[in-house]
Enzyme design. Structure first.
Site, PDB file in Angstrom:
ATOM      1  N   ALA A 507       0.837  -1.196   0.000  1.00 48.77           N
ATOM      2  CA  ALA A 507       0.000   0.000   0.000  1.00 48.77           C
ATOM      3  C   ALA A 507       0.869   1.242   0.000  1.00 48.77           C
ATOM      4  O   ALA A 507       1.983   1.246   0.534  1.00 48.77           O
ATOM      5  CB  ALA A 507      -0.929   0.010   1.219  1.00 48.77           C
ATOM      6  N   ARG A 510      -2.277   6.260  -1.566  1.00 44.40           N
ATOM      7  CA  ARG A 510      -3.406   6.379  -2.494  1.00 44.40           C
ATOM      8  C   ARG A 510      -4.177   5.089  -2.721  1.00 44.40           C
ATOM      9  O   ARG A 510      -5.393   5.103  -2.891  1.00 44.40           O
ATOM     10  CB  ARG A 510      -2.913   6.906  -3.846  1.00 44.40           C
ATOM     11  CG  ARG A 510      -2.238   8.257  -3.773  1.00 44.40           C
ATOM     12  CD  ARG A 510      -1.724   8.682  -5.124  1.00 44.40           C
ATOM     13  NE  ARG A 510      -0.852   7.681  -5.730  1.00 44.40           N
ATOM     14  CZ  ARG A 510       0.422   7.515  -5.429  1.00 44.40           C
ATOM     15  NH1 ARG A 510       0.996   8.277  -4.511  1.00 44.40           N
ATOM     16  NH2 ARG A 510       1.153   6.592  -6.031  1.00 44.40           N
ATOM     17  N   THR A 557       7.027   3.625   6.227  1.00 49.27           N
ATOM     18  CA  THR A 557       6.750   5.058   6.131  1.00 49.27           C
ATOM     19  C   THR A 557       7.422   5.789   7.290  1.00 49.27           C
ATOM     20  O   THR A 557       8.010   5.173   8.174  1.00 49.27           O
ATOM     21  CB  THR A 557       5.237   5.336   6.197  1.00 49.27           C
ATOM     22  OG1 THR A 557       4.782   5.154   7.548  1.00 49.27           O
ATOM     23  CG2 THR A 557       4.458   4.409   5.280  1.00 49.27           C
ATOM     24  N   LYS A 581      10.098   5.927  13.301  1.00 52.67           N
ATOM     25  CA  LYS A 581      10.423   6.308  14.680  1.00 52.67           C
ATOM     26  C   LYS A 581       9.233   6.893  15.436  1.00 52.67           C
ATOM     27  O   LYS A 581       9.300   7.089  16.650  1.00 52.67           O
ATOM     28  CB  LYS A 581      11.564   7.321  14.680  1.00 52.67           C
ATOM     29  CG  LYS A 581      12.803   6.855  13.933  1.00 52.67           C
ATOM     30  CD  LYS A 581      13.801   7.981  13.778  1.00 52.67           C
ATOM     31  CE  LYS A 581      14.952   7.563  12.880  1.00 52.67           C
ATOM     32  NZ  LYS A 581      14.532   7.302  11.488  1.00 52.67           N
ATOM     33  N   VAL A 611      16.996   2.950  14.731  1.00 53.54           N
ATOM     34  CA  VAL A 611      18.281   3.527  15.142  1.00 53.54           C
ATOM     35  C   VAL A 611      19.393   2.736  14.462  1.00 53.54           C
ATOM     36  O   VAL A 611      19.497   1.523  14.632  1.00 53.54           O
ATOM     37  CB  VAL A 611      18.477   3.463  16.675  1.00 53.54           C
ATOM     38  CG1 VAL A 611      19.835   4.057  17.061  1.00 53.54           C
ATOM     39  CG2 VAL A 611      17.356   4.176  17.403  1.00 53.54           C
ATOM     40  N   ALA A 613      19.887   2.004  11.288  1.00 54.63           N
ATOM     41  CA  ALA A 613      19.524   1.186  10.108  1.00 54.63           C
ATOM     42  C   ALA A 613      19.678  -0.293  10.446  1.00 54.63           C
ATOM     43  O   ALA A 613      18.974  -0.815  11.307  1.00 54.63           O
ATOM     44  CB  ALA A 613      20.347   1.601   8.901  1.00 54.63           C
ATOM     45  N   LEU A 615      22.252  -1.783  11.854  1.00 59.46           N
ATOM     46  CA  LEU A 615      23.155  -2.086  12.970  1.00 59.46           C
ATOM     47  C   LEU A 615      22.383  -2.663  14.163  1.00 59.46           C
ATOM     48  O   LEU A 615      21.281  -2.210  14.465  1.00 59.46           O
ATOM     49  CB  LEU A 615      23.883  -0.815  13.418  1.00 59.46           C
ATOM     50  CG  LEU A 615      24.876  -0.208  12.430  1.00 59.46           C
ATOM     51  CD1 LEU A 615      25.468   1.073  13.021  1.00 59.46           C
ATOM     52  CD2 LEU A 615      25.987  -1.189  12.096  1.00 59.46           C
ATOM     53  N   GLY A 666      22.707  12.184  -2.417  1.00 58.60           N
ATOM     54  CA  GLY A 666      21.506  11.512  -1.928  1.00 58.60           C
ATOM     55  C   GLY A 666      21.552  11.185  -0.452  1.00 58.60           C
ATOM     56  O   GLY A 666      20.729  10.394   0.042  1.00 58.60           O
ATOM     57  N   ASP A 680      15.726  14.100  13.709  1.00 60.31           N
ATOM     58  CA  ASP A 680      15.870  12.656  13.496  1.00 60.31           C
ATOM     59  C   ASP A 680      16.780  12.042  14.553  1.00 60.31           C
ATOM     60  O   ASP A 680      16.480  10.989  15.119  1.00 60.31           O
ATOM     61  CB  ASP A 680      16.440  12.412  12.085  1.00 60.31           C
ATOM     62  CG  ASP A 680      16.542  10.934  11.769  1.00 60.31           C
ATOM     63  OD1 ASP A 680      15.487  10.262  11.672  1.00 60.31           O
ATOM     64  OD2 ASP A 680      17.678  10.438  11.619  1.00 60.31           O
ATOM     65  N   LYS A 684      16.027   9.294  17.694  1.00 59.43           N
ATOM     66  CA  LYS A 684      16.830   8.073  17.867  1.00 59.43           C
ATOM     67  C   LYS A 684      17.359   7.948  19.293  1.00 59.43           C
ATOM     68  O   LYS A 684      17.278   6.876  19.914  1.00 59.43           O
ATOM     69  CB  LYS A 684      17.985   8.055  16.863  1.00 59.43           C
ATOM     70  CG  LYS A 684      17.556   7.865  15.414  1.00 59.43           C
ATOM     71  CD  LYS A 684      18.737   7.936  14.467  1.00 59.43           C
ATOM     72  CE  LYS A 684      18.302   7.740  13.015  1.00 59.43           C
ATOM     73  NZ  LYS A 684      19.432   7.845  12.059  1.00 59.43           N
TER      74      LYS A 684
END
Length: 810
Positions: A507, A510, A557, A581, A611, A613, A615, A666, A680, A684
């Site tokens: 999903a 939309r 998300t 988070k 926290v 990724a 790890l 990026g 962010d 964490k």
């Protein structure tokens, strides 16, 4: 000479070509073996005969045409297989047979009545026609054969439709007839039919031809009996309900009997009975695939990988409940119950009685439910009036689902695993029964749940697999990376860990796409474009109403709205795996409720990737806390973006240039202020502080923002254009890291200049590092370091959490 008995079903003799295959199989048997071949009617003939009877009863006028079509079919098959000199005598024999059949049908037409005796006389015509044709075809192929009519050998009572065999008389008659057959000739016997002492034709009921074969095998002390059918053997489940069902190489008589009784279609419960005394093996083989090993049924169980060999089901069941406190300690209640049902002609499939003696639960066929309730209500009329029995009632639309296996005996944990599997499949168990032999555990569930119950139990037991269903919400970069990881890793997990991960939904904001049979992870995002319009309410309700076992929401998300529904999902038994988070860093009371709900409902709520990724930061902290080690301080570089930017600034690059460089690579969000603001990192470190056991709100975290106050409210383009105005604030600064720290009473984030003695000085690029100072790790703190950002490592961490979640939902 040793005798072997072979039975060929309707599919095996449905055409001239298949009869030739049968002849080849029989001819390939050793010449030293005496061969008895039992044949069914040609495929579909019995159904056509029943249809013709119905047509005669209704006076539709089509019964004569149906009989003529059957006569022509047999005539054409005979001409294709039988030698010329044998055609005319056989045609005359079949002509008499179909003439008599026509007279019976005309009688039904005139009287508008078909008695059980007449019905047996009609439905057995197919076998009486097929046996002489097969025997003549064998003779034409150079394999000497003689047709034998089972009515002259198998003696029964007059219980038309499912007659009971007189084995003593049958043994004498069968041996006499068999001894008259020359040793080199094949005896081709009509299946399904028999006769009373006065010569009236009867039938042996469902799978009657199989029964004929095992009667022959038992009476003649055969070396073995082989039933040739249209499947590769006895399957571990009904393939119509479980596509992954597989052929069982070996079963014991007891296992096969339990499977047959509880719904396996290949065998009838009484099929093995004539073989038991002499321990004659029974083989199930496929005429259409003779090279397949098939299933061999022995007297004793053969060891297999798992304790449960098969999962079976009987649909169309009603539960009859007799309830009342006045039943406690009263002798004879059970006896009167079963006596009443027997007198009413109601067969009892399953019995379950509470140890309190306040209820008896009886499983019967749905068609017998009304009669059963009426009979019991009459039997206990006085007790119902006195109130000793509160009520007698039926629960309709049930199914009996059973696991079968000899090796279940004396093996603890089978029942627990069974009920856990059904529980995670959100299937309510209405009654439970287990025999003293421990070969079978049966449960009664709603008929609508039977398919899911069978699939879940088959996956868990027969295949020794665990299956989890995944619904991914969030089709962005991280969600797409997760699907790539799932597509790549799922086959290896199935092979190495026996874990089947089935993607059942995806999903975005939309639309959504959901299929309980599974979606292809490789094409799911493309397929989502044709999904249904959706909302968060629609998705949550669809998940709750799906009743899929081991259902896990994977939230990719950063939505607070999605996170706000976690508790509702956990309460419904749906696991949650997420890098989002928001759930853990909202109000403290909500975080605590999520943890409490997950624990109370025994449902996984895993968020390792919130926290660091991929790890192992949160799991390491959880292990420290669980071991009793006291955490004094947690410090960390928790933003790969800020680590990269400040690393470039420490090397002399202007701050604005470092930010622009990170954005082009990026490493930042489209608006770099989302990273530079420190929010962010604050979430964490708050997550880690709460995991350490410290009760903190987001407002307790001191956050240093790297965004100049003058640039907070401008557009992204203006922000990037004006950022060089503030480069002088960073000139000459070195050894910079954005460090988050937490200890009891204080949590903060900000820029720190670290010296060579600090572990943070070793960081390069976008790496993350977390340092735990505890009682055990005091002088030399515990360090976790590695790549802490990027969709690849994040999706890998999410997959690891999914595997852990699936394991926790066993």
């Amino acid at each position: 000479m040793t005798t072997r008995v072979y039975k060929f079903g309707g599919t095996s003799v449905s055409t001239a070509e298949r009869i030739r295959t049968v002849i080849g199989l029989v001819a390939a048997e050793p010449a030293s073996i005496r061969r008895v071949v039992v044949v069914s009617a040609f495929g579909g003939v019995t159904d056509e005969l029943i249809g013709a009877m119905d047509a005669a009863l209704s006076r539709s006028g089509s019964h004569a045409d149906r009989l003529e079509a059957l006569r022509l079919r047999h005539d054409q098959t005979m001409r294709a297989l039988v030698s010329r000199d044998a055609v005319e005598p056989l045609r005359i024999e079949l002509g008499h047979l179909f003439r008599d059949l026509g007279e019976l049908m005309d009688g039904i037409y005139l009287l508008r009545e078909c008695t059980p005796r007449t019905r047996d006389a009609i439905v057995g015509v197919g076998e009486r026609a097929s046996a002489p044709i097969v025997a003549a075809a064998m003779n034409a192929a150079g394999l000497p054969a003689v047709a034998l009519d089972a009515r002259s050998m198998i003696r029964t009572d007059d219980a038309f439709g499912e007659a009971n065999v007189d084995f003593a008389t049958t043994a004498t008659l069968t041996r006499q007839a068999y001894d008259a057959v020359p040793e080199g000739e094949v005896a081709v016997v009509t299946g399904f039919i028999a006769s009373t002492e006065s010569g009236v034709q009867t039938t042996l009921g469902r799978s009657g031809s199989d029964y004929t074969a095992t009667i022959m095998g038992g009476v003649l002390a055969a070396e073995k009996v082989v039933i040739w059918t249209d499947v590769d053997g006895v399957l571990s489940a009904d393939p119509g309900l479980v596509p992954a069902a597989f052929t069982l190489p070996a079963l014991s008589y007891r296992e096969a009997g339990e499977m047959a009784y509880f719904g396996a279609k290949v065998l009838h419960p009484r099929t093995m009975r004539p073989l038991l005394e002499r321990s004659i093996p029974l083989e199930i083989k496929n005429t259409l695939n003779p090279a397949a090993a098939g299933t061999r049924i022995h007297a004793e169980s053969v060891a297999s990988q798992g304790a449960v060999k098969a999962v079976t089901a009987v649909r169309g069941i009603a539960l009859i409940m007799v309830e009342g406190a006045g039943m406690v300690g009263v002798p004879g209640i059970s006896g009167r119950t079963f006596g009443s049902l027997a007198a009413a002609g109601v067969n009892v499939l399953l019995i379950s009685q509470a140890s309190s003696e306040q209820s008896i639960c009886i499983g019967v066929r749905q068609a017998d439910a009304v009669r059963a309730v009426a009979a019991l209500s009459k039997t206990f009329e006085l007790e119902l009036i006195r109130g000793d029995i509160q009520r007698v009632h039926a629960e309709d639309d049930c199914a009996v689902v059973s696991v079968v296996g000899d090796q279940m005996r004396m093996q603890p944990g089978i029942a627990g695993r069974m009920f856990s599997t059904l529980g995670y499949a959100n299937i309510n168990v209405r009654a439970i029964a287990q025999g003293a032999s421990e070969t079978n555990i049966s449960t009664v569930v709603a008929d609508g749940d039977a398919r899911r119950a069978i699939r879940a139990l088959h996956e868990s037991f027969a295949r020794s697999f665990e299956r989890a269903h995944l619904f991914l919400i969030g089709a962005g970069v991280v969600g797409g990376a997760f699907l790539d990881t799932l597509a790549r890793q799922a086959p290896a997990l199935a092979e190495d860990r026996h874990l089947v991960l089935r993607l059942v939904g995806v999903a975005n904001s939309r639309c959504h796409l959901m299929d309980s049979e599974g979606l292809d992870p490789a094409t799911a995002l493309l397929d989502l474009e044709t999904g249904d319009p959706t909302s968060l309410d629609i998705i949550v309700e669809a998940l709750k109403e799906s009743h899929l076992e081991r259902l896990i929401l994977v939230d990719a998300t950063a939505s607070g709205d999605v996170a706000s529904r976690y508790q509702e999902l956990l309460e419904s038994g749906i696991g949650v795996v997420t890098p989002n988070k928001r759930g853990n860093t909202g109000e403290l009371v909500y975080y605590q409720s999520l943890k409490d709900t997950a624990t109370r409902r025994a449902v996984p709520f895993l968020y390792e990737t919130t926290v660091g990724a991929g790890l192992p930061v949160i799991s390491t902290l959880a292990d420290l806390v669980a071991s009793g080690d006291r955490v004094h301080r947690i410090e960390g570089v928790l933003s790969g973006t800020l680590a990269y930017v400040l690393g470039r600034v420490s090397e002399g690059q202007p701050f604005s240039s470092a930010v622009l460089d990170a954005r082009e690579k990026g490493f930042t969000e489209p608006d770099p202020r989302d990273d530079l603001g420190g929010e962010d990192v604050a979430r964490k470190i708050l997550t880690l502080a709460r995991e350490a056991g410290w009760s903190l709100e987001r407002s307790d975290v001191e956050v240093e923002s790297l965004v100049p106050p003058a640039l907070l409210d401008c557009s992204v383009n203006d922000f990037l254009a004006r950022l060089p105005e503030f480069d002088s604030n960073w000139t000459g600064r070195s050894g910079l890291q954005y460090v988050a720290s937490a200890e009891p009473g204080r949590v903060r984030t900000g820029v720190r200049s670290v010296g060579p003695e600090s572990p943070f000085s070793r960081l390069k690029g976008t790496d993350n590092m977390v340092v735990f100072t505890t009682d055990l790790y005091g002088e030399r703190p515990l360090v976790v370091q590695g790549a802490g950002a990027g969709p690849g490592v994040t999706s890998a961490g999410m997959m690891a959490d999914v595997v852990r979640a699936a394991g926790a939902m066993r």
